[in-house]
Design a protein around this motif. Structure first.
Motif, PDB file in Angstrom:
ATOM      1  N   ASP A 147      16.378  30.605   9.883  1.00 25.63           N
ATOM      2  CA  ASP A 147      17.390  31.011  10.870  1.00 25.63           C
ATOM      3  C   ASP A 147      17.596  30.006  11.998  1.00 25.63           C
ATOM      4  O   ASP A 147      18.688  29.915  12.550  1.00 25.63           O
ATOM      5  CB  ASP A 147      17.034  32.385  11.466  1.00 25.63           C
ATOM      6  CG  ASP A 147      17.395  33.497  10.503  1.00 25.63           C
ATOM      7  OD1 ASP A 147      17.953  33.196   9.429  1.00 25.63           O
ATOM      8  OD2 ASP A 147      17.107  34.667  10.825  1.00 25.63           O
ATOM      9  N   ILE A 148      16.583  29.248  12.361  1.00 22.35           N
ATOM     10  CA  ILE A 148      16.775  28.289  13.450  1.00 22.35           C
ATOM     11  C   ILE A 148      17.657  27.142  12.948  1.00 22.35           C
ATOM     12  O   ILE A 148      18.403  26.535  13.723  1.00 22.35           O
ATOM     13  CB  ILE A 148      15.443  27.783  14.063  1.00 22.35           C
ATOM     14  CG1 ILE A 148      15.672  27.295  15.503  1.00 22.35           C
ATOM     15  CG2 ILE A 148      14.794  26.693  13.254  1.00 22.35           C
ATOM     16  CD1 ILE A 148      15.948  28.338  16.516  1.00 22.35           C
ATOM     17  N   PHE A 149      17.595  26.871  11.644  1.00 23.02           N
ATOM     18  CA  PHE A 149      18.455  25.806  11.098  1.00 23.02           C
ATOM     19  C   PHE A 149      19.918  26.250  11.067  1.00 23.02           C
ATOM     20  O   PHE A 149      20.814  25.428  11.248  1.00 23.02           O
ATOM     21  CB  PHE A 149      17.957  25.360   9.716  1.00 23.02           C
ATOM     22  CG  PHE A 149      16.661  24.597   9.829  1.00 23.02           C
ATOM     23  CD1 PHE A 149      16.658  23.276  10.245  1.00 23.02           C
ATOM     24  CD2 PHE A 149      15.451  25.211   9.573  1.00 23.02           C
ATOM     25  CE1 PHE A 149      15.467  22.575  10.394  1.00 23.02           C
ATOM     26  CE2 PHE A 149      14.248  24.521   9.721  1.00 23.02           C
ATOM     27  CZ  PHE A 149      14.255  23.201  10.140  1.00 23.02           C
ATOM     28  N   LEU A 150      20.142  27.548  10.884  1.00 24.27           N
ATOM     29  CA  LEU A 150      21.515  28.054  10.968  1.00 24.27           C
ATOM     30  C   LEU A 150      22.026  27.872  12.391  1.00 24.27           C
ATOM     31  O   LEU A 150      23.158  27.442  12.608  1.00 24.27           O
ATOM     32  CB  LEU A 150      21.549  29.550  10.613  1.00 24.27           C
ATOM     33  CG  LEU A 150      21.589  29.932   9.139  1.00 24.27           C
ATOM     34  CD1 LEU A 150      21.810  31.438   9.009  1.00 24.27           C
ATOM     35  CD2 LEU A 150      22.699  29.176   8.395  1.00 24.27           C
ATOM     36  N   ALA A 151      21.169  28.194  13.364  1.00 22.11           N
ATOM     37  CA  ALA A 151      21.540  28.023  14.775  1.00 22.11           C
ATOM     38  C   ALA A 151      21.774  26.541  15.076  1.00 22.11           C
ATOM     39  O   ALA A 151      22.712  26.178  15.791  1.00 22.11           O
ATOM     40  CB  ALA A 151      20.452  28.594  15.679  1.00 22.11           C
ATOM     41  N   MET A 152      20.947  25.678  14.512  1.00 18.10           N
ATOM     42  CA  MET A 152      21.116  24.236  14.737  1.00 18.10           C
ATOM     43  C   MET A 152      22.421  23.745  14.104  1.00 18.10           C
ATOM     44  O   MET A 152      23.146  22.938  14.692  1.00 18.10           O
ATOM     45  CB  MET A 152      19.910  23.456  14.185  1.00 18.10           C
ATOM     46  CG  MET A 152      18.718  23.488  15.143  1.00 18.10           C
ATOM     47  SD  MET A 152      17.141  23.068  14.359  1.00 18.10           S
ATOM     48  CE  MET A 152      17.306  21.324  14.159  1.00 18.10           C
ATOM     49  N   ALA A 153      22.719  24.266  12.900  1.00 23.44           N
ATOM     50  CA  ALA A 153      23.958  23.871  12.220  1.00 23.44           C
ATOM     51  C   ALA A 153      25.172  24.295  13.048  1.00 23.44           C
ATOM     52  O   ALA A 153      26.196  23.606  13.058  1.00 23.44           O
ATOM     53  CB  ALA A 153      24.004  24.478  10.830  1.00 23.44           C
ATOM     54  N   ALA A 154      25.038  25.417  13.766  1.00 25.64           N
ATOM     55  CA  ALA A 154      26.140  25.908  14.611  1.00 25.64           C
ATOM     56  C   ALA A 154      26.131  25.232  15.985  1.00 25.64           C
ATOM     57  O   ALA A 154      26.944  25.571  16.850  1.00 25.64           O
ATOM     58  CB  ALA A 154      26.031  27.418  14.756  1.00 25.64           C
ATOM     59  N   GLY A 155      25.188  24.338  16.214  1.00 25.23           N
ATOM     60  CA  GLY A 155      25.097  23.627  17.497  1.00 25.23           C
ATOM     61  C   GLY A 155      24.464  24.464  18.599  1.00 25.23           C
ATOM     62  O   GLY A 155      24.540  24.127  19.775  1.00 25.23           O
ATOM     63  N   GLU A 156      23.822  25.585  18.213  1.00 25.71           N
ATOM     64  CA  GLU A 156      23.280  26.506  19.231  1.00 25.71           C
ATOM     65  C   GLU A 156      21.783  26.325  19.485  1.00 25.71           C
ATOM     66  O   GLU A 156      21.202  26.992  20.335  1.00 25.71           O
ATOM     67  CB  GLU A 156      23.578  27.949  18.812  1.00 25.71           C
ATOM     68  CG  GLU A 156      25.073  28.239  18.797  1.00 25.71           C
ATOM     69  CD  GLU A 156      25.422  29.627  18.302  1.00 25.71           C
ATOM     70  OE1 GLU A 156      24.538  30.297  17.721  1.00 25.71           O
ATOM     71  OE2 GLU A 156      26.581  30.033  18.488  1.00 25.71           O
ATOM     72  N   ALA A 157      21.131  25.496  18.693  1.00 24.04           N
ATOM     73  CA  ALA A 157      19.722  25.143  18.936  1.00 24.04           C
ATOM     74  C   ALA A 157      19.621  23.647  18.698  1.00 24.04           C
ATOM     75  O   ALA A 157      20.451  23.073  17.970  1.00 24.04           O
ATOM     76  CB  ALA A 157      18.799  25.911  18.001  1.00 24.04           C
ATOM     77  N   ASN A 158      18.634  23.006  19.308  1.00 26.84           N
ATOM     78  CA  ASN A 158      18.590  21.540  19.256  1.00 26.84           C
ATOM     79  C   ASN A 158      17.440  20.953  18.452  1.00 26.84           C
ATOM     80  O   ASN A 158      17.616  19.932  17.793  1.00 26.84           O
ATOM     81  CB  ASN A 158      18.546  20.977  20.680  1.00 26.84           C
ATOM     82  CG  ASN A 158      19.690  21.500  21.512  1.00 26.84           C
ATOM     83  OD1 ASN A 158      19.592  22.579  22.077  1.00 26.84           O
ATOM     84  ND2 ASN A 158      20.799  20.783  21.548  1.00 26.84           N
ATOM     85  N   ALA A 159      16.268  21.577  18.544  1.00 30.38           N
ATOM     86  CA  ALA A 159      15.119  20.975  17.854  1.00 30.38           C
ATOM     87  C   ALA A 159      14.058  22.033  17.576  1.00 30.38           C
ATOM     88  O   ALA A 159      13.939  23.026  18.297  1.00 30.38           O
ATOM     89  CB  ALA A 159      14.524  19.861  18.715  1.00 30.38           C
TER      90      ALA A 159
END
Ligand code: AHR
Length: 312
Positions: free
Chosen positions: A245-257
């Motif tokens: 799920d954090i990679f989905l957020a990262m793909a959406a630009g909503e998480a960074n690392a």
């Protein structure tokens, strides 16, 4: 090759018939659920009879489970210790009964003689990797950080805090302005982030969130969006685990690392037990798993697809 095949057959024969008790913390995060799934899969693959006990986040339940495993005379015990202290007595009991204990993913403040080995990451290093990422990303910019800590008294909460603080020490532009436990859960992560946002001018005073796990970060991202801010841009988000799920957020630009923690702690643990059963080989006291940093540059959508099947 024939050698590899023979090795595999021998390996599984070694574990075959072993009875192993596993005291799991509970199911507070996606990572934890994956660890449970993978432990059960690994046991099945190796012919291990796994006795599983869910402690519902309570150390007293874990101690009860360990005592019950000892009374049943299991061949070995795996335990993911919810907190770091208070284990000496029950570990002594296991030792007296000559039952090897392996710690999974968290460490304890007890003598190393009381357990066979610990399969964990370098938890301080994980915090450091997250902190170093922020030092680099923030540059000279003044940056107020809010921190969501893991379960109070747990080794990852203690060590991930320490490592992060070590990384930002000496960078006077970076400051932790609020820090509170979110118990490693999405719900609590969201709730505590809401209170941070309220206390910091609706979030305008916050430049970055450091969460001790991805689930709390995912909850906090929701809170940031509901406050009318853009997670990943207005507030940088860095966390630990590398769950899908954090990679989905990262793909959406909503998480960074995020810093990866493998949920397959049981594989190396069973390998150690098999080697011990075979010829008495003692594993090292610490079997260290890797900690890898992922950022938005790592094709998060692809990593999401790859991760999905792996116990998650
Ligand atoms: O002990 C490992 C931590 O426990 C994981 O980072 C977190 O998600 C879990 O609940």
């Amino acid at each position: 090759s024939a050698t590899v095949l023979a090795g595999c057959m021998f390996g599984s024969a070694m574990a075959d018939g072993m009875v192993v008790g596993f005291s799991q913390i509970g199911s507070e995060s996606g990572w934890r659920a994956a660890e449970t799934t993978l432990t059960k899969q690994q046991a099945e693959k190796r012919g291990v009879d796994l006795k599983f006990a869910d402690a519902q986040q309570k150390q007293e339940n874990q101690i009860k489970a360990l005592r019950s495993f000892i009374a049943q005379g299991v061949d070995a015990i795996l335990v993911a210790p919810v907190v770091a202290t208070g284990w000496d007595e029950v570990l002594e009991e296991a030792k007296d009964a000559e039952i090897p204990v392996i710690l999974l993913d968290r460490t304890v403040d007890a003598s190393k003689d009381l357990y066979m080995t610990a399969v964990t990451s370098d938890l301080v290093h994980e915090g450091k990797v997250a902190g170093e990422w922020l030092v680099k990303t923030a540059g000279d910019k003044s940056c107020n950080i809010v921190e969501l800590q893991g379960t109070t008294g747990s080794s990852p909460a203690i060590d991930r805090k320490k490592g992060f603080e070590e990384a930002i020490a000496g960078h006077d532009n970076l400051k932790i302005v609020r820090s509170q436990t979110g118990d490693f859960t999405r719900t609590k992560g969201k709730e505590v982030m809401e209170s941070f946002l309220k206390a910091e001018d609706g979030g305008k005073n916050i430049c970055a969130l450091y969460a001790h796990n991805d689930d709390m970060a995912v909850g906090a991202i929701q809170a940031i969006k509901e406050a009318g801010l853009k997670p990943g841009t207005d507030i940088l988000v860095v966390s630990i685990d590398a769950v899908p799920d954090i990679f989905l957020a990262m793909a959406a630009g909503e998480a960074n690392a995020t810093v990866e923690l493998t949920p397959n702690m049981a594989g190396p643990a069973f390998d150690a037990l098999e080697a011990f059963k075979k010829d008495g080989t003692m594993p090292p006291k610490w079997i260290q798993t890797e900690s890898k940093l992922y950022t938005q540059a790592d094709d998060p959508q692809k990593v999401y697809e790859e991760k999905k099947g792996l116990g998650y």
